[in-house]
Structures are given as structure tokens and as C-alpha cells.
Design a protein around this motif. Structure first.
Motif, short mmCIF file in Angstrom:
data_model
loop_
_atom_site.label_atom_id
_atom_site.label_comp_id
_atom_site.label_asym_id
_atom_site.label_seq_id
_atom_site.Cartn_x
_atom_site.Cartn_y
_atom_site.Cartn_z
N ARG A 47 6.39 17.27 -5.59
CA ARG A 47 7.35 16.17 -5.45
C ARG A 47 6.93 14.97 -6.33
N HIS A 48 7.91 14.30 -6.91
CA HIS A 48 7.62 13.15 -7.77
C HIS A 48 8.90 12.35 -7.97
N VAL A 96 3.72 9.94 -3.03
CA VAL A 96 4.57 10.62 -4.01
C VAL A 96 4.36 9.95 -5.37
N VAL A 108 14.47 10.89 -7.46
CA VAL A 108 13.40 11.47 -6.65
C VAL A 108 13.61 12.98 -6.61
N GLU A 109 12.56 13.74 -6.97
CA GLU A 109 12.64 15.20 -6.98
C GLU A 109 11.72 15.78 -5.91
N VAL A 110 12.30 16.55 -5.01
CA VAL A 110 11.55 17.14 -3.90
C VAL A 110 11.85 18.63 -3.82
N SER A 111 11.09 19.35 -3.01
CA SER A 111 11.40 20.75 -2.72
C SER A 111 12.37 20.80 -1.54
N ASP A 114 10.48 19.80 1.53
CA ASP A 114 10.36 18.34 1.61
C ASP A 114 11.67 17.72 2.11
N ALA A 115 12.79 18.20 1.57
CA ALA A 115 14.10 17.66 1.95
C ALA A 115 14.35 17.82 3.45
N CYS A 151 18.29 11.56 -4.82
CA CYS A 151 17.32 12.55 -4.35
C CYS A 151 17.87 13.96 -4.60
N VAL A 153 16.79 18.39 -5.55
CA VAL A 153 15.84 19.48 -5.75
C VAL A 153 16.06 19.94 -7.19
N ASP A 207 9.21 24.57 -8.39
CA ASP A 207 8.60 23.70 -7.38
C ASP A 207 7.66 24.50 -6.49
#
Length: 226
Positions: A47-48, A96, A108-111, A114-115, A151, A153, A207
Motif C-alpha cells: 500500500r502507498h 503508509v 491512495v493505492e491499497v490491496s 486493505d480496502a 482510493c 486497487v 499487490d
């Protein structure tokens, strides 16, 4: 005067054509086996986020400059600075990392895991495509930023330069499949986006969810299958 073709002559011609076709296919198969498969190294992305100048000022103070921790491709870098992201009902993920340099829009990039932890149904998107994506709050040491959208993925993708694209026979924005190497969780990943630019080096980005599902580790190799 055209002579009628005898049965023996016809059989001979057919036999010769079949033998030539078998020889051609055999030669092609041997050549293919003798050539090493073109593989792509994998980078596993945690995540970043990417931030604008305006939001960086709010999060870390007016005029704050990001500190380079590690150089990445395409002029990007992993920064020393980290923040907390906040989803629904104050569900949070801390530490993060920010990737620099500054961008025109904060993202914001998450898996998917994470979401869910944040209580968000973040869509799978190409980086930069944040229209209609999920809202999220970012908290830094100097202040907080509330995003109405931003936000996502990240869609799995392969970075490569034009020479790599020519070697692999692919083009920018093409969708391909890749096959993982042998292992207990080997398999095929579909819907992989190819991204071509002069500043890119060859690397596939997935990811942590995808890496865990297929048993892939940093710098493992995969093969493009179209």
C-alpha cells in the motif's frame, strides 16, 4: 496434351507434402525449445500513496520536501514520509508510505484486503484513473486531508521500455496474461496491463494479495502469454 495423373503419382505428391509439413513443424518446435523464454521480473507493491503539493503542505507543513528513501523507475522514489489512512467508522491503517515526486492528483493505492479493513469497496483501476473511486482521509503529522475520491486497487501491470515491447511483441495499453513459474500455487494471471515508456525498466507490478495468492516473491519471474 495433358497426361492424366496416375494414382501412384498422386500418392507420391501427397506423401511428399505431408513429410515437408512435418519437417517444418519439427524444425519450428526445435528452434522454439532452443530459445530461452522471455520472462519478466515481479515487483510486489505494498500500500502507498501519491500526493499533490497542496496536500503535502497540509500533511507535513508548508514547503515540506519529501526525503528520498529509495529510487524507483521513471523518476519516482519511495519517500521516508509515511501517513495514516482512515476509512469508514475510523478504521485505520498506519505507516503508509508516500511515493514521490508530487503529482497533479492525490491517490491512495491499497490491496483488496486493505480496502476491506478500511470498510471501503475500492475499485480496480489503472494508476491515475481515480474518477468515481472511493473517498478516504489521510492524516499526517501537521494535518489531515479528506479526499472525496482517490482510493483505488491498482490494476496489475507490466512496465517496459519500447525495446522490451518490441522483444515481447506487445504495445502500450495492451492487455495480456502471464504465467507464473512452477510452484505449489502456480497459475495464470489475466487482465495484465502493459505500460510502455522510455523511462521504464522491465518489471511487473502486483499487490500483496496477488503475490500471496500465487506464492510470488519479490524478483520472481513470470512469462507473458498472449
Amino acid at each position: 496434351m495433358i497426361m492424366a495423373m496416375t494414382t501412384n503419382t498422386l500418392e507420391s505428391l501427397v506423401k511428399e507434402a505431408v513429410l515437408q509439413e512435418i519437417k517444418k513443424k519439427t524444425t519450428s518446435a526445435v528452434l522454439k525449445q532452443s530459445q530461452p523464454a522471455l520472462t519478466v521480473p515481479v515487483g510486489v507493491s505494498a500500500r502507498h500513496l501519491h500526493v499533490t503539493r497542496e496536500h503535502l503542505d497540509i500533511l507535513f507543513g508548508k514547503g515540506h520536501q519529501l526525503h528520498v528513501k529509495k529510487e524507483l523507475m521513471g523518476g519516482q522514489f519511495a519517500a521516508e514520509e509515511r501517513v495514516t489512512i482512515v476509512g469508514i467508522n475510523l478504521r485505520v491503517i498506519e505507516n503508509v508510505r508516500i511515493l514521490g515526486p508530487e503529482r497533479s492528483a492525490t491517490q491512495v493505492e491499497v490491496s483488496k484486503t486493505d480496502a476491506r479493513q478500511l470498510g471501503l469497496n475500492a475499485p480496480i483501476r489503472e494508476s491515475g484513473d481515480i474518477e468515481g473511486s472511493m473517498p478516504i482521509t489521510i492524516v499526517g503529522p501537521a494535518g489531515a486531508v479528506r479526499l472525496d475520491q482517490g482510493c483505488i486497487v491498482a490494476q496489475r501491470h507490466i512496465h517496459m521500455n519500447p525495446d522490451d515491447a518490441q522483444r515481447f511483441g506487445v504495445k502500450d495499453k495492451q492487455i495480456v496474461c502471464v504465467k507464473t513459474q512452477d510452484g505449489a500455487r502456480k497459475g495464470i494471471l489475466s487482465n495484465v496491463l502493459v505500460r510502455v515508456h522510455d523511462t521504464y525498466r522491465l518489471e511487473m507490478h502486483i499487490d500483496t494479495d496477488e503475490a500471496n495468492a500465487f506464492g510470488i516473491q519479490q524478483s520472481d519471474q513470470v512469462t507473458i502469454i498472449q
